[in-house]
Motif scaffolding. Sequence first.
Motif, PDB file in Angstrom:
ATOM      1  N   ASP A 117     -29.880  29.283  91.483  1.00 21.83           N
ATOM      2  CA  ASP A 117     -28.774  29.474  90.540  1.00 21.83           C
ATOM      3  C   ASP A 117     -27.719  28.384  90.711  1.00 21.83           C
ATOM      4  OD1 ASP A 117     -29.983  31.719  89.483  1.00 21.83           O
ATOM      5  OD2 ASP A 117     -28.819  33.125  90.714  1.00 21.83           O
ATOM      6  N   GLY A 118     -27.416  28.039  91.954  1.00 22.46           N
ATOM      7  CA  GLY A 118     -26.460  26.959  92.204  1.00 22.46           C
ATOM      8  C   GLY A 118     -26.949  25.623  91.692  1.00 22.46           C
ATOM      9  N   PHE A 119     -28.236  25.354  91.874  1.00 20.44           N
ATOM     10  CA  PHE A 119     -28.822  24.104  91.384  1.00 20.44           C
ATOM     11  C   PHE A 119     -28.756  24.025  89.864  1.00 20.44           C
ATOM     12  CE2 PHE A 119     -32.576  21.882  89.744  1.00 20.44           C
ATOM     13  CZ  PHE A 119     -32.327  20.614  90.234  1.00 20.44           C
TER      14      PHE A 119
ATOM     15  N   VAL B 185     -20.212  14.409  77.526  1.00 18.20           N
ATOM     16  CA  VAL B 185     -18.821  14.162  77.142  1.00 18.20           C
ATOM     17  C   VAL B 185     -18.460  12.702  77.401  1.00 18.20           C
ATOM     18  CG1 VAL B 185     -16.415  14.698  77.743  1.00 18.20           C
ATOM     19  CG2 VAL B 185     -18.068  16.543  77.403  1.00 18.20           C
ATOM     20  N   ALA B 186     -18.874  12.156  78.527  1.00 19.95           N
ATOM     21  CA  ALA B 186     -18.573  10.753  78.838  1.00 19.95           C
ATOM     22  C   ALA B 186     -19.224   9.815  77.821  1.00 19.95           C
ATOM     23  CB  ALA B 186     -19.071  10.419  80.248  1.00 19.95           C
ATOM     24  N   LEU B 187     -20.451  10.099  77.420  1.00 19.36           N
ATOM     25  CA  LEU B 187     -21.136   9.264  76.423  1.00 19.36           C
ATOM     26  C   LEU B 187     -20.453   9.350  75.069  1.00 19.36           C
ATOM     27  CD1 LEU B 187     -24.868   9.897  77.345  1.00 19.36           C
ATOM     28  CD2 LEU B 187     -23.568   7.794  77.663  1.00 19.36           C
ATOM     29  N   VAL B 188     -20.012  10.533  74.684  1.00 20.95           N
ATOM     30  CA  VAL B 188     -19.298  10.683  73.406  1.00 20.95           C
ATOM     31  C   VAL B 188     -17.990   9.914  73.438  1.00 20.95           C
ATOM     32  CG1 VAL B 188     -18.106  12.345  71.932  1.00 20.95           C
ATOM     33  CG2 VAL B 188     -20.402  12.847  72.765  1.00 20.95           C
ATOM     34  N   LEU B 189     -17.252  10.021  74.549  1.00 16.19           N
ATOM     35  CA  LEU B 189     -15.988   9.281  74.667  1.00 16.19           C
ATOM     36  C   LEU B 189     -16.234   7.777  74.628  1.00 16.19           C
ATOM     37  CD1 LEU B 189     -14.100  11.388  77.371  1.00 16.19           C
ATOM     38  CD2 LEU B 189     -13.571  11.207  74.926  1.00 16.19           C
TER      39      LEU B 189
ATOM     40  N   THR C 278     -26.387  21.841  84.934  1.00 14.61           N
ATOM     41  CA  THR C 278     -25.764  22.118  83.635  1.00 14.61           C
ATOM     42  C   THR C 278     -24.392  21.457  83.532  1.00 14.61           C
ATOM     43  OG1 THR C 278     -26.928  24.221  83.528  1.00 14.61           O
ATOM     44  CG2 THR C 278     -25.027  23.953  82.077  1.00 14.61           C
ATOM     45  N   LYS C 279     -23.585  21.595  84.571  1.00 19.12           N
ATOM     46  CA  LYS C 279     -22.254  20.979  84.566  1.00 19.12           C
ATOM     47  C   LYS C 279     -22.353  19.460  84.512  1.00 19.12           C
ATOM     48  CE  LYS C 279     -20.092  24.801  86.990  1.00 19.12           C
ATOM     49  NZ  LYS C 279     -19.565  25.304  88.258  1.00 19.12           N
ATOM     50  N   ALA C 280     -23.271  18.881  85.276  1.00 19.88           N
ATOM     51  CA  ALA C 280     -23.442  17.426  85.272  1.00 19.88           C
ATOM     52  C   ALA C 280     -23.889  16.940  83.893  1.00 19.88           C
ATOM     53  CB  ALA C 280     -24.455  17.010  86.333  1.00 19.88           C
ATOM     54  N   THR C 281     -24.767  17.689  83.249  1.00 19.01           N
ATOM     55  CA  THR C 281     -25.239  17.310  81.909  1.00 19.01           C
ATOM     56  C   THR C 281     -24.096  17.329  80.905  1.00 19.01           C
ATOM     57  OG1 THR C 281     -27.428  18.204  82.413  1.00 19.01           O
ATOM     58  CG2 THR C 281     -26.884  17.890  80.089  1.00 19.01           C
ATOM     59  N   VAL C 282     -23.255  18.353  80.961  1.00 19.67           N
ATOM     60  CA  VAL C 282     -22.115  18.444  80.050  1.00 19.67           C
ATOM     61  C   VAL C 282     -21.155  17.275  80.290  1.00 19.67           C
ATOM     62  CG1 VAL C 282     -20.066  19.796  79.480  1.00 19.67           C
ATOM     63  CG2 VAL C 282     -22.281  20.923  79.705  1.00 19.67           C
TER      64      VAL C 282
END
Length: 44
Positions: free
Chosen positions: A19-21, A34-38, A26-30
């Motif tokens: 679950d932690g993995f 977001v960084a790519l969109v910016l 998931t957080k890293a993907t988001v």
Amino acid sequence: MADHKHGEMDVTVQEKTFDGFISMVTKATVIIIVALVLLAMING
């Protein structure tokens, strides 16, 4: 040698690790999306 019986092993630690993995991925993907969109908006 002890007899193995299917389904008797305590897997709570493995489930918490999994679950932690999944949460970390998931957080890293988001964050990456977001960084790519910016970057696309800045260099647009």
